[in-house]
Design a protein around this motif. Structure first.
Motif, mmCIF file in Angstrom:
data_model
loop_
_atom_site.group_PDB
_atom_site.id
_atom_site.type_symbol
_atom_site.label_atom_id
_atom_site.label_comp_id
_atom_site.label_asym_id
_atom_site.label_seq_id
_atom_site.Cartn_x
_atom_site.Cartn_y
_atom_site.Cartn_z
ATOM 1 N N CYS A 165 0.800 -1.229 0.000
ATOM 2 C CA CYS A 165 0.000 0.000 0.000
ATOM 3 C C CYS A 165 0.829 1.274 0.000
ATOM 4 O O CYS A 165 0.273 2.376 -0.050
ATOM 5 C CB CYS A 165 -0.950 0.011 1.189
ATOM 6 S SG CYS A 165 -0.148 0.236 2.803
ATOM 7 N N SER A 166 2.148 1.164 0.058
ATOM 8 C CA SER A 166 2.989 2.340 0.306
ATOM 9 C C SER A 166 2.953 3.373 -0.823
ATOM 10 O O SER A 166 3.228 4.554 -0.585
ATOM 11 C CB SER A 166 4.438 1.905 0.566
ATOM 12 O OG SER A 166 4.966 1.226 -0.547
ATOM 13 N N GLU A 167 2.599 2.961 -2.038
ATOM 14 C CA GLU A 167 2.534 3.928 -3.141
ATOM 15 C C GLU A 167 1.285 4.791 -3.068
ATOM 16 O O GLU A 167 1.203 5.833 -3.738
ATOM 17 C CB GLU A 167 2.563 3.197 -4.491
ATOM 18 C CG GLU A 167 3.896 2.568 -4.836
ATOM 19 C CD GLU A 167 3.886 1.986 -6.236
ATOM 20 O OE1 GLU A 167 3.169 2.539 -7.110
ATOM 21 O OE2 GLU A 167 4.563 0.973 -6.459
ATOM 22 N N TYR A 168 0.300 4.375 -2.257
ATOM 23 C CA TYR A 168 -0.996 5.042 -2.268
ATOM 24 C C TYR A 168 -1.386 5.657 -0.926
ATOM 25 O O TYR A 168 -2.080 6.675 -0.889
ATOM 26 C CB TYR A 168 -2.075 4.044 -2.699
ATOM 27 C CG TYR A 168 -1.689 3.249 -3.912
ATOM 28 C CD1 TYR A 168 -1.604 3.859 -5.163
ATOM 29 C CD2 TYR A 168 -1.364 1.894 -3.820
ATOM 30 C CE1 TYR A 168 -1.228 3.139 -6.289
ATOM 31 C CE2 TYR A 168 -0.993 1.168 -4.936
ATOM 32 C CZ TYR A 168 -0.925 1.786 -6.169
ATOM 33 O OH TYR A 168 -0.549 1.074 -7.278
ATOM 34 N N ALA B 93 -0.398 7.159 5.422
ATOM 35 C CA ALA B 93 0.007 6.658 6.737
ATOM 36 C C ALA B 93 -0.454 5.213 6.868
ATOM 37 O O ALA B 93 -1.370 4.775 6.162
ATOM 38 C CB ALA B 93 -0.608 7.504 7.848
ATOM 39 N N VAL B 94 0.187 4.484 7.762
ATOM 40 C CA VAL B 94 -0.255 3.120 8.079
ATOM 41 C C VAL B 94 -0.415 2.999 9.586
ATOM 42 O O VAL B 94 0.263 3.678 10.359
ATOM 43 C CB VAL B 94 0.741 2.044 7.573
ATOM 44 C CG1 VAL B 94 0.744 1.992 6.055
ATOM 45 C CG2 VAL B 94 2.140 2.269 8.121
ATOM 46 N N LYS C 175 8.825 5.040 7.546
ATOM 47 C CA LYS C 175 9.245 6.417 7.309
ATOM 48 C C LYS C 175 10.156 6.537 6.099
ATOM 49 O O LYS C 175 10.178 7.585 5.432
ATOM 50 C CB LYS C 175 9.912 6.970 8.567
ATOM 51 C CG LYS C 175 8.929 7.060 9.735
ATOM 52 C CD LYS C 175 9.468 7.874 10.884
ATOM 53 C CE LYS C 175 8.403 8.070 11.935
ATOM 54 N NZ LYS C 175 8.815 8.961 13.032
ATOM 55 N N THR C 176 10.890 5.481 5.795
ATOM 56 C CA THR C 176 11.714 5.476 4.587
ATOM 57 C C THR C 176 10.844 5.646 3.347
ATOM 58 O O THR C 176 11.267 6.242 2.351
ATOM 59 C CB THR C 176 12.517 4.160 4.488
ATOM 60 O OG1 THR C 176 13.429 4.092 5.582
ATOM 61 C CG2 THR C 176 13.290 4.088 3.184
ATOM 62 N N ARG C 177 9.621 5.155 3.418
ATOM 63 C CA ARG C 177 8.679 5.259 2.300
ATOM 64 C C ARG C 177 7.870 6.562 2.336
ATOM 65 O O ARG C 177 6.958 6.753 1.527
ATOM 66 C CB ARG C 177 7.738 4.048 2.304
ATOM 67 C CG ARG C 177 8.446 2.764 1.909
ATOM 68 C CD ARG C 177 7.636 1.525 2.263
ATOM 69 N NE ARG C 177 8.225 0.314 1.691
ATOM 70 C CZ ARG C 177 9.284 -0.310 2.185
ATOM 71 N NH1 ARG C 177 9.879 0.153 3.279
ATOM 72 N NH2 ARG C 177 9.755 -1.395 1.611
ATOM 73 N N GLY C 178 8.184 7.436 3.284
ATOM 74 C CA GLY C 178 7.519 8.719 3.337
ATOM 75 C C GLY C 178 6.140 8.684 3.970
ATOM 76 O O GLY C 178 5.345 9.614 3.785
#
Length: 401
Positions: free
Chosen positions: A22-25, A28-29, A58-61
């Motif tokens: 889900c990190s591209e979309y 927050a998680v 956090k590396t994935r923003g």
């Protein structure tokens, strides 16, 4: 961000593979450790590995929110102290909590606090009460209408978060006792056995089985608000929450992508009926129990239940195929032992593990070093893969029911 025209999209994950999906979309998680979570099955993240996981987030923003939302019995107060200490050391962006024992510990540690939907917040005075305790955001009760949410948002400065997609619980704000009574497994301590999803019969006083619309009498449909993004924005909701910490990475990828596209389209003035219908079809292609709008537009009647369907109403299903035994970097291939089913060139597959998520078509199969179009259950094969996989990752086939 309060009453921002662009809400935060918040997705639940249980491990690194879900994060990757889900990190591209997502913006927050939210996740939990193996302690004080309402999802005790999600044990991949521990207090010892929390630092590393937050670093990956956090590396994935993305922002990292830690759920500490189970009931805290007297003997679990020590766990509460340990979890909050670990959260502080890991640098999470906020703790999601409702028990005052956890809130006070988070406050003392200087952590940001989001109040869980378990607190059953249904009015602005209660929202302000938690704001005065240091909370910057509250997750409102799922039983509120859109109009009620709007009124609360207009009368408080605390950020408002609501669920927009995923499973609905039969009990008010998830405070259910059915599992505890039936099997001694408390849903409020994260051990819910989901008896509301079982088949039930309704008996009259004379013992005769009463007529019903189906056997899944307590099974609520999943929430889906993909067709109502403008109304959610207008109500002043700061964060859109996707339920699904126990769902597979394919589900998380699909749902987060659809809601990201819908939010962006709405803000850009390109939110059309045609796109809504496409998103609905795509959401229906992954695990779901049928869709409803929950309580947003009034108390749901029978249309909010799925009495004739079992756990998954999707037209597609995941079928276990086998397990990865080895990965060969130079060849971009994996050795796969087919434990459950055979596999053919052209099949759609997913490879998953705690840190792996890969979805692709089967392009090449080798058996005993020779190319084949199909391999059967019991075979060990060489499979061309489009990314790194790891030993013991599981292979699933995606196909129509």
């Amino acid at each position: 961000m309060h009453k921002s025209s662009k809400p935060e999209l918040l997705v639940g994950v249980r491990n690194l593979s879900g994060l990757k999906a889900c990190s591209e979309y997502a913006d927050a998680v939210y996740f939990s450790t193996d302690r004080l979570s309402l999802r005790t099955k999600a044990k991949e993240i521990t207090l010892e590995t929390l630092d590393d996981f937050v670093y990956e987030v956090k590396t994935r923003g993305l922002k990292a929110y830690l759920a500490v939302n189970s009931t805290v019995n007297e003997e679990r107060l020590g766990d509460a102290s340990d979890v909050i200490a670990a959260a502080s050391n890991a640098g999470v962006d906020a703790v999601i909590a409702w028990d005052p024992a956890v809130i006070l510990r988070a406050q003392k540690a200087g952590l940001r606090i989001h109040i869980s939907t378990q607190a059953n917040i249904t009015n602005h005075e209660t929202a302000d009460f938690y704001r005065n305790l240091g909370a910057e955001r509250v997750v409102l009760s799922r039983e509120l209408s859109l109009e009620e949410i709007r009124k609360i948002s207009q009368q408080t400065e605390v950020e408002i978060e609501t669920f927009v997609h995923g499973a609905m619980c039969m009990a008010v704000s998830g405070r259910c006792h059915l599992s505890a009574y039936v099997l001694g497994k408390s849903g409020n301590c994260g051990e819910c056995t989901q008896p509301c999803r079982w088949e039930w019969e309704l008996h009259g006083e004379n013992g005769i089985v009463a007529a019903s619309l189906g056997k899944y009498l307590l099974s609520a449909k999943d929430l889906c608000m993909i067709g109502h993004i403008p109304e959610l924005l207008e109500a002043g909701i700061s964060a859109f929450k996707v339920e699904g910490r126990l769902r597979d990475p394919g589900y998380l990828e699909m749902v987060s992508r659809c809601y990201r596209e819908a939010i962006d389209a709405c803000i850009e003035g390109d939110y059309t009926p045609e796109k809504i219908e496409t998103w609905r079809r795509e959401l229906a292609s992954v695990y779901n129990r049928g869709f409803s709008t929950g309580f947003y537009f009034g108390v749901p009647g029978l249309e909010g239940f799925s009495p004739e369907k079992d756990m998954n109403a999707s037209e597609k299903q995941r079928r276990a195929v086998g397990i990865i035994e080895n990965y060969y970097t130079k060849q971009q291939a994996a050795a796969v032992r087919l434990l459950e089913e055979g596999i053919s060139v052209g099949d759609e597959i997913v490879i998953e593990g705690n840190t792996t998520y890969l979805r692709q078509q089967v392009h090449s199969i080798k058996k005993n070093g020779e190319p084949v179009e199909r391999a059967e259950k019991g075979d060990t094969i060489g499979l061309a893969v489009e990314g790194q996989v790891r030993k013991n990752d599981r292979v699933f086939m995606i196909q129509l029911k």
